[in-house]
Motif scaffolding. Sequence first.
Motif, mmCIF file in Angstrom:
data_model
loop_
_atom_site.group_PDB
_atom_site.id
_atom_site.type_symbol
_atom_site.label_atom_id
_atom_site.label_comp_id
_atom_site.label_asym_id
_atom_site.label_seq_id
_atom_site.Cartn_x
_atom_site.Cartn_y
_atom_site.Cartn_z
ATOM 1 N N LEU A 11 2.185 -26.602 16.892
ATOM 2 C CA LEU A 11 2.472 -27.504 17.995
ATOM 3 C C LEU A 11 2.725 -26.787 19.315
ATOM 4 N N PRO A 12 3.557 -25.721 19.368
ATOM 5 C CA PRO A 12 3.755 -25.023 20.642
ATOM 6 C C PRO A 12 2.457 -24.464 21.213
ATOM 7 N N LEU A 13 1.561 -23.991 20.350
ATOM 8 C CA LEU A 13 0.281 -23.467 20.831
ATOM 9 C C LEU A 13 -0.582 -24.576 21.411
ATOM 10 N N VAL A 14 -0.537 -25.746 20.779
ATOM 11 C CA VAL A 14 -1.300 -26.888 21.297
ATOM 12 C C VAL A 14 -0.764 -27.292 22.667
ATOM 13 N N ARG A 15 0.555 -27.352 22.775
ATOM 14 C CA ARG A 15 1.168 -27.710 24.066
ATOM 15 C C ARG A 15 0.804 -26.693 25.143
ATOM 16 N N LEU A 16 0.833 -25.416 24.770
ATOM 17 C CA LEU A 16 0.503 -24.376 25.727
ATOM 18 C C LEU A 16 -0.947 -24.488 26.177
ATOM 19 N N ALA A 17 -1.832 -24.784 25.241
ATOM 20 C CA ALA A 17 -3.253 -24.926 25.585
ATOM 21 C C ALA A 17 -3.478 -26.114 26.516
ATOM 22 N N ILE A 18 -2.815 -27.228 26.223
ATOM 23 C CA ILE A 18 -2.951 -28.415 27.071
ATOM 24 C C ILE A 18 -2.390 -28.128 28.463
ATOM 25 N N ARG A 19 -1.228 -27.474 28.491
ATOM 26 C CA ARG A 19 -0.630 -27.150 29.790
ATOM 27 C C ARG A 19 -1.539 -26.236 30.599
ATOM 28 N N ALA A 20 -2.103 -25.223 29.959
ATOM 29 C CA ALA A 20 -2.990 -24.293 30.652
ATOM 30 C C ALA A 20 -4.222 -25.010 31.193
ATOM 31 N N ALA A 21 -4.768 -25.934 30.400
ATOM 32 C CA ALA A 21 -5.950 -26.672 30.841
ATOM 33 C C ALA A 21 -5.632 -27.555 32.040
ATOM 34 N N VAL A 22 -4.502 -28.256 31.963
ATOM 35 C CA VAL A 22 -4.114 -29.148 33.059
ATOM 36 C C VAL A 22 -3.855 -28.357 34.343
ATOM 37 N N MET A 23 -3.132 -27.247 34.226
ATOM 38 C CA MET A 23 -2.827 -26.463 35.421
ATOM 39 C C MET A 23 -4.078 -25.796 35.989
ATOM 40 N N THR A 24 -5.033 -25.474 35.137
ATOM 41 C CA THR A 24 -6.299 -24.930 35.636
ATOM 42 C C THR A 24 -7.019 -25.963 36.485
ATOM 43 N N VAL A 25 -7.072 -27.188 35.991
ATOM 44 C CA VAL A 25 -7.698 -28.270 36.762
ATOM 45 C C VAL A 25 -6.973 -28.457 38.091
ATOM 46 N N PHE A 26 -5.652 -28.443 38.048
ATOM 47 C CA PHE A 26 -4.862 -28.647 39.270
ATOM 48 C C PHE A 26 -5.144 -27.565 40.301
ATOM 49 N N PHE A 27 -5.084 -26.301 39.900
ATOM 50 C CA PHE A 27 -5.256 -25.213 40.862
ATOM 51 C C PHE A 27 -6.698 -25.103 41.350
#
Length: 345
Positions: A11-27
Amino acid sequence: MADRIVATSRLPLVRLAIRAAVMTVFFVYLIALFRGTPWLSDPTLVGTDASNYYAAGQRLDDGHALYHLGPGDLPVPILPPLYTTPLVSPPPVAVAWRPLALLPRDVAITAWWAVAGIAAIVTTVWFTGLGSLVVTLAVLALTTELAITALSANLNTLLLGVFATIWLARRAGRPAVVGSLVAFSVAVKILPVLLVLWLLVGRRWAELAWFAVAATVIGVVSLLGAGIGAHLDWLDVARQTGTQGIAPASLPAIAQGLGLPDPIVSLVIPLTLLAGGVAIVVLRDRPGAAFAAAVVTMVLANPAVHDGSFAMLLPAFLPLARPIDPGESRAAGRAQHAQPGAGTA
């Protein structure tokens, strides 16, 4: 049981992957806006929010009228019927800019833009680090709005974090922070007065006391810095903005686009505020839901919404990120494990 343990460990890895994807889109979108949108990459352009704030502070420093342009005043675009005055914000905003207006224009505006932008970006990054899938997906859905807000140098760049802090301070039991930040929000935007109702129906007397103290201090400073005349002028500005100066994305403008008659269009904002107020009262025993109702109403009832305004919906998702009282969460967990069969494979 083994499958459950493996899923939990992932679960923490999934959350980290989702967070990284979202922040990539944002930046990526943030950089694209910066490179392709002049009014977002150069806050010193005449007509940007920061330029208008600086001009307002300078008018007060020069002893000129705050809500009218005169000889020698810095230029501010007037776009009737949307804007008929060089400033639509309450006087405390201009008073706060008086010290900045003593600095060279480009220096003051660029410094404000940098600080406000960093604050908005840090707040957005922080939202995705709460471990809440709902909040992280909300960031993704509002990516364009958040990026515009971060570069706009509008007051929303600060209020985004202020609203989030209000909720967290309320949950952590810090009445001085809650009351003071609510007073600040009302002073610069007025519509956050709905947060006062939120505190009132929730019987948060300590927060309300701090609000009264902070509001009094801000009010005195504002009167000394702008004069009573500017405050009376702003009442007329607020009336005009709420009835004639409606932005294309506002609810009244949408009602106009649907062909509704003008008397009904003029009631859209009051009815939105009434509905939001009723929701806050009805949800008074659920502070998270009532807070979300206040935030949503503030956004929807704004007649002067602009690009980036809907980023302010994000704090409404915060109550979904964590329980209001961690102790309640632990108690609920203990109760669950105490049930027959709980915790068995």
